[in-house]
Design an enzyme around this catalytic site. Sequence first.
Site, short mmCIF file in Angstrom:
data_model
loop_
_atom_site.label_atom_id
_atom_site.label_comp_id
_atom_site.label_asym_id
_atom_site.label_seq_id
_atom_site.Cartn_x
_atom_site.Cartn_y
_atom_site.Cartn_z
N GLY A 1 2.88 -0.12 11.99
CA GLY A 1 2.04 0.97 12.49
C GLY A 1 2.78 1.72 13.57
N ASP B 1 0.82 -1.21 0.00
CA ASP B 1 0.00 0.00 0.00
C ASP B 1 0.86 1.27 0.00
OD1 ASP B 1 0.73 -1.05 2.51
OD2 ASP B 1 -0.78 0.11 3.57
N GLU C 1 12.46 2.02 14.98
CA GLU C 1 12.31 3.05 13.97
C GLU C 1 11.93 4.36 14.69
OE1 GLU C 1 9.03 2.42 11.32
OE2 GLU C 1 9.74 3.88 9.85
#
Length: 379
Positions: free
Chosen positions: A183, A25, A213
Amino acid sequence: MTGPTPLTLASIRRAPKAVLHDHLDGGLRPATVLELAAGCGYDQLPATDADALGRWFRDAADSGSLERYLETFAHTVAVMQTPEGLRRVAREAAEDLAADGVVYAEVRFAPEQHLERGLTLDEVVEHTLAGFREGEEIAAAAGNPIRMTCLLTAMRHAARSLEIAELAVRFRPRGVGGFDIAGAEAGYPPTRHLDAFEYMRANNAHFTIHAGEAFGLPSIHEALAFCGCDRLGHGVRITDDIFDGAAAAATPAPEGTTVPDHSGLRLGLVANYVRDKRIPLELCPSSNVQTGAVPSLDKHPFDLLARLRFRVTVNTDNRLMSDTDMSREMLKLVETFGYGWSDLERFTINAMKSAFIPFPDRLRLIDEVIKPGYAVLIG
Ligand SMILES: [Zn+2]
């Protein structure tokens, strides 16, 4: 012997490449987003022509915050709610990666985000896999063979991870190579999804975890020590556990918590474990800068980690949002750190060794495709 081919975007495109961290996506063609939106009646897009839309995605993703970066996915996910949408996006991902010289790709997505128009989780995966197979056929016919592996992602703020892990295992014989969680990282530690990872391990199945991250070392430690992941998605914050030798001497770390490296640096126990166990780091240079995980490309720890011989791999993350592909990521590293063909080959072999496909298949790609491909370029 003809000497090495000059390193340019065009020559890097000809080099065989492997990508382990690419979001389905996050890799749509802007024109496809527009056409699919028109086809399914989605009228929330922020632009009406492909160039402007492409720019909008890049600018929104450039904001420097992971949360805003993730907002851009509302639009791409919205046009991937039908069999046609999923199939086309998957097919074009395979075609685009192959045209860029990628010979092996692991592309991931979160099936739970594609149920808005009544598809079941199984149907979502079936249509996506069908698109990958179509894309592989088209790419092979065009002379750019690629092998596509699908990873299924669970959203870390949601509560469907066990279900998605079960889905990944169920579809393993049909081309799903593993599982992942993604997410917003802060506030949603990997151990929140421990049952899903235990299910994967109980089924001898592979998984990676987005960790290190937006959030630091504790997230990486949990992903390894409690969840048992095979690879780390990003993992750039592993540098929080790498210390300057002199500084460490000036402010001694508690005894037994760091080990010396030949470089003069000291590694904390988490970083040392990651390197010892050859845990692959799925580094995504452009995306890591865009999300603010690192301040700029020249400050990216890619080179430090490569020199310390961590198992570093080069990845795209989101080709649309970062306006990038594997060749451009590699060129940026070449321009920033002065890498040559043998470095790019090593990073590619690192990725291929770490792939979630059977060992003989990895070896075949390394021996028959990657090594011969770089040998030609090295000259
Ligand atoms: Zn990612």
